[in-house]
Structures are given as structure tokens and as C-alpha cells.
Design a protein around this motif. Structure first.
Motif, PDB file in Angstrom:
ATOM      1  N   LYS A   1      50.662  49.641  55.860  1.00 43.52           N
ATOM      2  CA  LYS A   1      49.864  50.126  54.739  1.00 43.52           C
ATOM      3  C   LYS A   1      48.863  49.055  54.299  1.00 43.52           C
ATOM      4  CE  LYS A   1      50.815  49.538  50.601  1.00 43.52           C
ATOM      5  NZ  LYS A   1      51.447  49.391  49.304  1.00 43.52           N
TER       6      LYS A   1
ATOM      7  N   ARG B   1      36.173  52.120  55.718  1.00 42.96           N
ATOM      8  CA  ARG B   1      34.976  51.569  55.080  1.00 42.96           C
ATOM      9  C   ARG B   1      34.164  52.697  54.461  1.00 42.96           C
ATOM     10  NH1 ARG B   1      33.840  47.632  59.798  1.00 42.96           N
ATOM     11  NH2 ARG B   1      35.776  48.682  60.330  1.00 42.96           N
TER      12      ARG B   1
ATOM     13  N   ARG C   1      40.939  49.041  58.737  1.00 41.32           N
ATOM     14  CA  ARG C   1      40.760  49.529  57.363  1.00 41.32           C
ATOM     15  C   ARG C   1      39.567  50.474  57.229  1.00 41.32           C
ATOM     16  NH1 ARG C   1      38.976  43.798  55.859  1.00 41.32           N
ATOM     17  NH2 ARG C   1      36.748  43.915  56.179  1.00 41.32           N
TER      18      ARG C   1
ATOM     19  N   ALA D   1      42.821  43.672  60.586  1.00 38.52           N
ATOM     20  CA  ALA D   1      42.650  44.557  59.427  1.00 38.52           C
ATOM     21  C   ALA D   1      41.213  45.065  59.346  1.00 38.52           C
ATOM     22  CB  ALA D   1      43.033  43.826  58.142  1.00 38.52           C
TER      23      ALA D   1
ATOM     24  N   ALA E   1      45.863  48.705  56.457  1.00 41.71           N
ATOM     25  CA  ALA E   1      44.916  49.816  56.413  1.00 41.71           C
ATOM     26  C   ALA E   1      44.280  49.994  55.040  1.00 41.71           C
ATOM     27  CB  ALA E   1      45.636  51.104  56.827  1.00 41.71           C
ATOM     28  N   LYS E   2      44.359  48.952  54.188  1.00 40.44           N
ATOM     29  CA  LYS E   2      43.776  49.068  52.853  1.00 40.44           C
ATOM     30  C   LYS E   2      42.314  48.653  52.860  1.00 40.44           C
ATOM     31  CE  LYS E   2      46.905  50.544  50.009  1.00 40.44           C
ATOM     32  NZ  LYS E   2      46.692  51.655  49.114  1.00 40.44           N
ATOM     33  N   GLU E   3      41.576  49.285  51.997  1.00 40.17           N
ATOM     34  CA  GLU E   3      40.159  48.945  51.863  1.00 40.17           C
ATOM     35  C   GLU E   3      40.011  47.535  51.295  1.00 40.17           C
ATOM     36  OE1 GLU E   3      36.342  50.616  49.402  1.00 40.17           O
ATOM     37  OE2 GLU E   3      38.118  51.874  49.531  1.00 40.17           O
ATOM     38  N   ASP E   4      38.923  46.873  51.666  1.00 39.79           N
ATOM     39  CA  ASP E   4      38.697  45.490  51.242  1.00 39.79           C
ATOM     40  C   ASP E   4      37.650  45.492  50.124  1.00 39.79           C
ATOM     41  OD1 ASP E   4      39.022  42.767  51.391  1.00 39.79           O
ATOM     42  OD2 ASP E   4      37.279  42.534  52.686  1.00 39.79           O
TER      43      ASP E   4
ATOM     44  N   THR F   1      42.890  42.513  47.773  1.00 39.77           N
ATOM     45  CA  THR F   1      43.466  43.759  48.282  1.00 39.77           C
ATOM     46  C   THR F   1      43.810  43.610  49.759  1.00 39.77           C
ATOM     47  OG1 THR F   1      41.286  44.549  48.847  1.00 39.77           O
ATOM     48  CG2 THR F   1      42.158  45.238  46.724  1.00 39.77           C
ATOM     49  N   GLY F   2      44.604  44.537  50.245  1.00 40.38           N
ATOM     50  CA  GLY F   2      44.870  44.646  51.680  1.00 40.38           C
ATOM     51  C   GLY F   2      45.372  43.374  52.323  1.00 40.38           C
TER      52      GLY F   2
END
Lengths: 346, 120
Positions: A85, B32, B30, B26, A88-91, A249-250
Motif C-alpha cells: 500500500k 500520478r 504510484r 515507488a 502505491a501511494k501518491e507522492d 507520504t508513501g
């Protein structure tokens, strides 16, 4: 000469196999170093995954809850799911952040957390680099993590982060002095800073017996150094959200987390090596003893978290400077006098 | 010994590469989003819009502690050298211990008296 056993034997077998394929002994050395580095990073990554799960289960146990129990048998795959998880988190970078400092902070925090693993004696001779300044190297490296915390707090352009970053510096610097002084008693007894010598000196008596005050001071300061409750003013969820990590984040946040758990393992390993006799122990192989003791120390640190309420910052500072520091100094004097009298009579 | 420190250097390099690799992985995984509003990147302060500047002058107590820390830390570095040789030096090290620790204790007492250890 002790018989070659345990992890060192595995290393010797690997070296023998590599010797068959590679012509140059230097190449074999380099290959062995790379294998060791791989092992260290496996330990660090696995530690984070296992310890997150353990922490949640231990805290559930102490609060009479059941903890994570959905993903996998008994919730064992929970940390793996969390890791995926986080990947796969937005930055998101906060507006007005100091860009490069903000990016560098988690990376720089991870380096000292990984670097201290070099000097850990996991088993007889199973130590990556047996430096003659072993314990000193640990102290020097682990204190480097102050700066990335301040960088993260400063660069986030968030008031909570800044307060958290400042608190980290005050707390980690203040508690480093008694920590270093408490380790000093061990160095006096062992007459060396080399980790293998310190462990070998405890073959008959563990240093916790000779240095009980130092052990108490070390455990308290170590809890403060790794910013765990009751010294978690740095993160203090109910006061300053998450301190320096608030805006991360992430994967960037995961690096902070990884470093935190690597540090938890590191201080437990140091407590085991210095006070609990390292890999020394009867019947079982050395590395089993080592990991049992480290596990015990980690459980102790988790226990603290659910036993003591968080301190206020003025209490924290006065406790460090006015109680722990004089206590650590007194311990050195008592150790010195004790050793002198012992030598005088023997 | 040289090989040992070479190993340390190698591990430090890998320790630098490891987080970069993790961040790189990542980066490809991730999501965008094409655009996001200004609200999303505002500093998180419990849902309330941030007021004023973040990077303001900070309280001086932190600075005082830092000064005391520097003095003490340097003294402890010297103590380590003394601690290693404590057993071999005998009486000399024993007497020196009192002199050196006295300097530390007087320093601590002075800082205490001057109020550098008070959180105001």
C-alpha cells in the motif's frame, strides 16, 4: 581456540564454494563482503516487516484486543499488505517546502540506521567488520540521525513539523550524553571498544551484574534516542500530529518508518552485546541466544510504550540533565573505585 | 583492519543506494494524478489554513542545551581513551579519573546554577 560453529561456519562453507569458482582470493573476499551486505539489508527490511506486526500484536495483547487478524493466517501478512500500500501511494510535496532538503531527509536518515549494523556480533565471529573502535562507531553513527530529523522538520513548511524537529534535536542531544557515559563503564571493564572483545569478556559474568545502574541508564536513554514512548514527544500524535513526518507520504514516509524500526533493533542489539552477554549462553547455539535476548529487549521497549504516559518537555529535559547525567557520572566513579580496589586485593 | 573499514565504506554506499532504489520502485508504481488543486499541497495543520510564516525565530532554550551538549560530548570523547587504558595505567588513571570527572561535575554544576538546564 574455540571450535568453529554457527553462522561463521556457514560463511566458511560459502567461502569454500566461492573459492572453487573464483581464481583470486581477493575476489572471494569482495564477494563475501557483498553477501554480508545483502544479509544485513535483508535483516533490516525483514525487521521492519516483522516488528510492525509484532508491535501491533503486543499492543493488542496488552490492551486485550485481538490486533490485526484479517490478512493471512492470524494477520501475519498485514505488514506485507501495508508495504505494498505504501509503495502505491501518491507522492505529495507540501507547498512552499524546501525541496532538496525535504527530499534528502528520509534518505539521509536511513544511512546511519543501516550503517550501525556493521559492528553487530550476531554470533561467534559472525561480525561484518570487527572494528577496533566498534562501540564508538555505533555512537558516532547513531547520533547522525539527529540532523535528518531537523532537516525534515524544517523543510516541510509546517509548524508542527518544525516543533517536532526542534524537539528531536533537544531530546536526542540531551539523552546522548548520559548514554555515552553509561557505555563508558563497559569500556572500562572490557578494556576495549572492539565488540568481539566486549562479548568475550562476558563469558562468565554478564556486565548487567557488574553495571546495573549503567544498564538502567542505557535502557532509558535508548528509549529516548529512538523516540519511543514515553519519550515520543517528537511524534506526539495528540500534540503535533506526527512531528517531522507529518508532510511525508508513501515510500518517503516508509523510509522514516524503516529507519525507526532498524534503530529499535540496533539499540536492542547493543543492549544485548554490552550488558546481556551477546551470543554467550549454554546449550543452544550462539545466534539463537543472541536473537532470544534481542527479542526480549525489543519486547521490553514495546512494554514501556503501553506502561508509561508521555512526559512533558520540561520534565524530559530536567530528567535527562539532572537525574540521568549525574547518575551516569556517579556510575563511572563507582566503577573506577571498584575496579581499583579489586585489583589492589587480587 | 583496512579491509574492515573498506567493508564499512562499501556498506555505506549500498545504504545510499538502497533508499534510492526503494524510491525508484515507488516512482513507477504510484499513481500520478494529472492535476491537483492548491488545497492538496497545503501544509497539514489539522484542517485549518496555516497562518503566518513557518520559519520564524525559535526559542533560545534549545540553543542553550546545544551549547552544554557540545561541551559535555567533547569531554566524553576524551574519557573513552582513558577508559580503554584504565586497567593498564593503574594508580595514574585512578587519580586522573577524579581530576577529569571533577571538571565535568564542576561544568555541570555551573550550567545548573546559571539556569542553562531550566526550561523557561
Amino acid at each position: 581456540m574455540q571450535e568453529i560453529t554457527g553462522l561463521f561456519k556457514i560463511a566458511e562453507i560459502l567461502r569454500g564454494i566461492l573459492g572453487h569458482f573464483l581464481p583470486d582470493p581477493q575476489l572471494v573476499d569482495i564477494c563475501m563482503s557483498l553477501i554480508n551486505i545483502g544479509a544485513i539489508f535483508t535483516i533490516i527490511s525483514l525487521t521492519a516487516v516483522v516488528l510492525v506486526y509484532t508491535e501491533r500484536k503486543v499492543s493488542a495483547f496488552m490492551q486485550r484486543r485481538s490486533g490485526p487478524n484479517r490478512v493471512g493466517p492470524g494477520g501475519t501478512l498485514q505488514s506485507v499488505a501495508d508495504m505494498i500500500k505504501l509503495m502505491a501511494k501518491e507522492d505529495i510535496m507540501p507547498a512552499g517546502a524546501d525541496k532538496w532538503m525535504w527530499i534528502l531527509a528520509p534518505i539521509l536518515l536511513f544511512i546511519p540506521a543501516a550503517a550501525v549494523f556493521v559492528v553487530f556480533p550476531f554470533d561467534n565471529k559472525a561480525i561484518f567488520a570487527d572494528l577496533n573502535i566498534g562501540i564508538f562507531y555505533f555512537i558516532a553513527m547513531s547520533s547522525q540521525s539527529v540532523l535528518p530529523f531537523l532537516m525534515a522538520g524544517w523543510a516541510s513548511n509546517n509548524k508542527y513539523s518544525l516543533v517536532g524537529g526542534m524537539r528531536t534535536v533537544a531530546q536526542m542531544l540531551s539523552y546522548e550524553v548520559p548514554m555515552v557515559l553509561s557505555i563508558l563503564g563497559i569500556v572500562m571493564l572490557a578494556g576495549s571498544m572492539r565488540m568481539s572483545t566486549i562479548v568475550a569478556a562476558q563469558q562468565h559474568t554478564w556486565f548487567i551484574v557488574l553495571q546495573p545502574i549503567a544498564f538502567v541508564v542505557y535502557v532509558i536513554t535508548a528509549t529516548a534516542e529512538i523516540n519511543r514512548a514515553p519519550f515520543d514527544l517528537v511524534e506526539g500524535e495528540s500534540e503535533i500530529v506526527a512531528g517531522p513526518f507529518t508532510e511525508y507520504t508513501g515510500m518517503r514516509w516508509a523510509l522514516f518508518f524503516l529507519a525507526e524500526y532498524a534503530n529499535l533493533l540496533a539499540v536492542s542489539v547493543i543492549a544485548t552485546t554490552l550488558f546481556l552477554g551477546g551470543w554467550n549462553g549454554p546449550w543452544l547455539p550462539g545466534w539463537v541466544w543472541f536473537f532470544l535476548k534481542v527479542g526480549g529487549m525489543i519486547f521490553l521497549f514495546m512494554w514501556f510504550r503501553w506502561t508509561f504516559p508521555r512526559l512533558r518537555i520540561d520534565q524530559l529535559m530536567s530528567f535527562g540533565w539532572k537525574v540521568l547525567l549525574p547518575l551516569a557520572l556517579l556510575n563511572i566513579i563507582v566503577t573506577g573505585i571498584g575496579m581499583y580496589i579489586y585489583e589492589f586485593f587480587s | 583492519m583496512l579491509l574492515d573499514f573498506g567493508n564499512v565504506g562499501m556498506l555505506l554506499l549500498v545504504a545510499l543506494v538502497f533508499p534510492l532504489l526503494a524510491l525508484g520502485t515507488a516512482f513507477f508504481i504510484r499513481p500520478r494524478p494529472r492535476q491537483h488543486g492548491i488545497e492538496k499541497s497545503l501544509p497539514y495543520e489539522c484542517g485549518v489554513d496555516t497562518v503566518g510564516e513557518t520559519w520564524v525565530q525559535f526559542r533560545a532554550s534549545y540553543f542553550l542545551y546545544a551549547l552544554v551538549f557540545v561541551a559535555f560530548d567533547i569531554e566524553t570523547v576524551f574519557l573513552y581513551l582513558w577508559a580503554i587504558k584504565f586497567q593498564e595505567l593503574g594508580k595514574f588513571a585512578f587519580i586522573e579519573m577524579f581530576i577529569f570527572l571533577n571538571i565535568l561535575l564542576v561544568g555541570l554544576g555551573y550550567a545548573w546554577k546559571k539556569g542553562a538546564l531550566e526550561w523557561k
